[in-house]
Scaffold this active site. Structure first.
Site, mmCIF file in Angstrom:
data_model
loop_
_atom_site.group_PDB
_atom_site.id
_atom_site.type_symbol
_atom_site.label_atom_id
_atom_site.label_comp_id
_atom_site.label_asym_id
_atom_site.label_seq_id
_atom_site.Cartn_x
_atom_site.Cartn_y
_atom_site.Cartn_z
ATOM 1 N N HIS A 118 -1.977 7.324 -5.019
ATOM 2 C CA HIS A 118 -2.217 6.133 -4.200
ATOM 3 C C HIS A 118 -2.069 4.901 -5.075
ATOM 4 O O HIS A 118 -2.439 4.915 -6.260
ATOM 5 C CB HIS A 118 -3.630 6.177 -3.609
ATOM 6 C CG HIS A 118 -4.200 4.824 -3.300
ATOM 7 N ND1 HIS A 118 -5.041 4.161 -4.167
ATOM 8 C CD2 HIS A 118 -4.036 4.010 -2.229
ATOM 9 C CE1 HIS A 118 -5.372 2.995 -3.645
ATOM 10 N NE2 HIS A 118 -4.781 2.881 -2.470
ATOM 11 N N HIS A 122 2.126 12.237 -0.581
ATOM 12 C CA HIS A 122 1.714 13.635 -0.513
ATOM 13 C C HIS A 122 2.951 14.489 -0.793
ATOM 14 O O HIS A 122 3.995 14.321 -0.154
ATOM 15 C CB HIS A 122 1.140 13.962 0.863
ATOM 16 C CG HIS A 122 -0.080 13.169 1.206
ATOM 17 N ND1 HIS A 122 -1.305 13.394 0.615
ATOM 18 C CD2 HIS A 122 -0.257 12.130 2.072
ATOM 19 C CE1 HIS A 122 -2.195 12.554 1.103
ATOM 20 N NE2 HIS A 122 -1.591 11.769 1.981
ATOM 21 N N HIS A 169 -3.417 7.668 -17.141
ATOM 22 C CA HIS A 169 -4.375 6.677 -17.611
ATOM 23 C C HIS A 169 -3.819 5.867 -18.779
ATOM 24 O O HIS A 169 -4.022 4.640 -18.853
ATOM 25 C CB HIS A 169 -5.685 7.360 -18.005
ATOM 26 C CG HIS A 169 -6.546 7.706 -16.839
ATOM 27 N ND1 HIS A 169 -7.411 6.805 -16.267
ATOM 28 C CD2 HIS A 169 -6.663 8.855 -16.106
ATOM 29 C CE1 HIS A 169 -8.044 7.374 -15.241
ATOM 30 N NE2 HIS A 169 -7.604 8.616 -15.124
ATOM 31 N N SER A 202 0.849 -1.189 0.000
ATOM 32 C CA SER A 202 0.000 0.000 0.000
ATOM 33 C C SER A 202 0.883 1.236 0.000
ATOM 34 O O SER A 202 1.838 1.330 0.783
ATOM 35 C CB SER A 202 -0.918 0.011 1.225
ATOM 36 O OG SER A 202 -1.734 1.162 1.232
ATOM 37 N N ASN A 220 -2.221 0.379 -4.447
ATOM 38 C CA ASN A 220 -2.102 -0.819 -3.624
ATOM 39 C C ASN A 220 -2.475 -2.037 -4.451
ATOM 40 O O ASN A 220 -3.291 -1.958 -5.376
ATOM 41 C CB ASN A 220 -2.950 -0.734 -2.351
ATOM 42 C CG ASN A 220 -4.416 -1.021 -2.610
ATOM 43 O OD1 ASN A 220 -4.832 -2.170 -2.695
ATOM 44 N ND2 ASN A 220 -5.219 0.033 -2.760
ATOM 45 N N THR A 221 -1.842 -3.136 -4.128
ATOM 46 C CA THR A 221 -2.231 -4.433 -4.692
ATOM 47 C C THR A 221 -2.147 -5.459 -3.572
ATOM 48 O O THR A 221 -1.339 -5.314 -2.640
ATOM 49 C CB THR A 221 -1.336 -4.874 -5.864
ATOM 50 O OG1 THR A 221 0.042 -4.877 -5.446
ATOM 51 C CG2 THR A 221 -1.501 -3.943 -7.056
ATOM 52 N N ARG A 222 -2.957 -6.509 -3.660
ATOM 53 C CA ARG A 222 -3.029 -7.452 -2.551
ATOM 54 C C ARG A 222 -3.561 -8.807 -3.027
ATOM 55 O O ARG A 222 -4.204 -8.914 -4.061
ATOM 56 C CB ARG A 222 -3.950 -6.906 -1.465
ATOM 57 C CG ARG A 222 -5.364 -6.627 -1.972
ATOM 58 C CD ARG A 222 -6.195 -5.829 -0.983
ATOM 59 N NE ARG A 222 -7.489 -5.468 -1.560
ATOM 60 C CZ ARG A 222 -7.693 -4.396 -2.303
ATOM 61 N NH1 ARG A 222 -6.700 -3.574 -2.577
ATOM 62 N NH2 ARG A 222 -8.886 -4.135 -2.794
ATOM 63 N N HIS A 280 -20.601 11.971 0.440
ATOM 64 C CA HIS A 280 -21.073 13.122 1.200
ATOM 65 C C HIS A 280 -20.613 14.451 0.613
ATOM 66 O O HIS A 280 -21.111 15.506 1.000
ATOM 67 C CB HIS A 280 -20.658 12.999 2.673
ATOM 68 C CG HIS A 280 -19.188 13.027 2.913
ATOM 69 N ND1 HIS A 280 -18.413 11.883 2.903
ATOM 70 C CD2 HIS A 280 -18.324 14.053 3.167
ATOM 71 C CE1 HIS A 280 -17.159 12.197 3.148
ATOM 72 N NE2 HIS A 280 -17.081 13.508 3.316
ATOM 73 N N GLY A 283 -6.752 -5.740 13.393
ATOM 74 C CA GLY A 283 -5.726 -5.552 14.409
ATOM 75 C C GLY A 283 -4.351 -5.226 13.887
ATOM 76 O O GLY A 283 -3.362 -5.341 14.628
#
Length: 296
Positions: free
Chosen positions: A132, A122, A166, A118, A134-136, A196, A279
């Site tokens: 940003h 900034h 892109h 991850s 991330n891969t998992r 929101h 956790g």
């Protein structure tokens, strides 16, 4: 679990670690190349590396990773590149969330294994976009899948930067199927949206989750190419903008935009929720937050 799956899990974890190593090296090289601008007098930024551990009262739960964070550099105001491999049993909240997503067997068997990388950056210069990636890989006794993606978050958008980001991702995805990039781009547009606020948090990218085509090798190759796309998609933008002058108004725009980023990550981001619910080290989970932000 079969020996084949054990080997596949090890290969995935090794890949995420190798990707981390290459990104850390390139980002530190960028710091060394920054010899102009108001932050050039600073020492080149270097990553502080900390081992992380999964927090659990169950001795069968274990794992951790590396949290690599650079603060106050010439180019990067704050950037984190984390890798982790954790396993054990999901807590009730995370188990319920996985079951609600339709993970087979999760209602009665909460065992899991997860590994990934991850990254959130900034930048010092407001003209250089935040980013940003991330891969998992996630495994349970009943299923496995890959996920991840990358998205660009400029506070001051340049159409040519967005187009490059892109196009580079599309070039890495097209070998896996001509329909893949449009689908993952649309998924990113939907996922990286702040309900929101009624707006996207950036200019999009690619995103996928629950990727299981039935062909582990093909899906692993895809997630590797998502990772390989990152540096060629992002570094040229840094090189293009890192010496561009900016004003206090530009900095103000950057801080307000970071507020949007923080809102999204704390309220909506699935990875943040999963990391805290299972956790994992809270500092590692929350390393995505900007060092400074502003709300109007």
């Amino acid at each position: 679990m079969t020996e084949a799956m054990q080997a596949e899990r090890a290969r995935a974890a090794d890949w995420f670690r190798s990707l981390r190593d290459s990104i850390v090296a390139e980002f530190e090289a960028l710091e060394g190349r920054q010899t102009e601008g108001p932050h050039a007098a600073l020492s080149p930024g270097r990553f502080e590396v900390t081992e992380t551990k999964r927090r659990s009262d169950d001795a069968s739960d274990a794992g951790g990773g590396l949290m690599s964070v650079m603060r106050g550099g010439r180019v990067f105001e704050k950037v984190g590149v984390n890798v982790s491999t954790v396993f054990g049993a999901l807590g009730a909240q995370a188990q319920q969330a996985m079951a609600a997503r339709g993970v087979p067997g999760m209602e009665t068997d909460p065992r899991f294994w997860a590994s990934g990388i991850s990254l959130v950056a900034h930048m010092q210069n407001p003209h250089v976009p935040a980013v940003h990636m991330n891969t998992r890989m996630f495994w349970t006794p009943h299923a496995w899948w890959f996920g991840g993606g990358s998205d660009l978050n400029p506070c001051i958008e340049y159409a040519e930067d967005t187009a490059h980001f892109h196009a580079t991702q599309q070039a890495h995805l097209d070998p896996h199927g001509a329909d893949l990039y449009p689908r993952l781009k649309a998924w990113a547009d939907e996922y990286f949206f702040i309900p929101h606020r009624g707006r996207a948090r950036g200019v999009g990218g690619i995103f996928m989750d629950d990727r299981n085509s039935g062909d582990w090798e093909a899906d692993f190759a895809l997630v590797q190419d998502i990772g390989r796309a990152f540096l060629p998609a992002f570094v040229p933008l840094v090189e293009r903008r890192r010496n561009q002058s900016w004003t206090e108004a530009d900095r103000d725009t950057q801080l307000v935009h970071r507020g949007l980023y923080a809102e999204y990550n704390l309220v909506h981001d699935r990875g943040t929720k999963f990391g805290l619910a299972t956790g994992h080290d809270a500092n590692a989970v929350l390393m995505s937050l900007p060092p400074l932000a502003k709300w109007v």
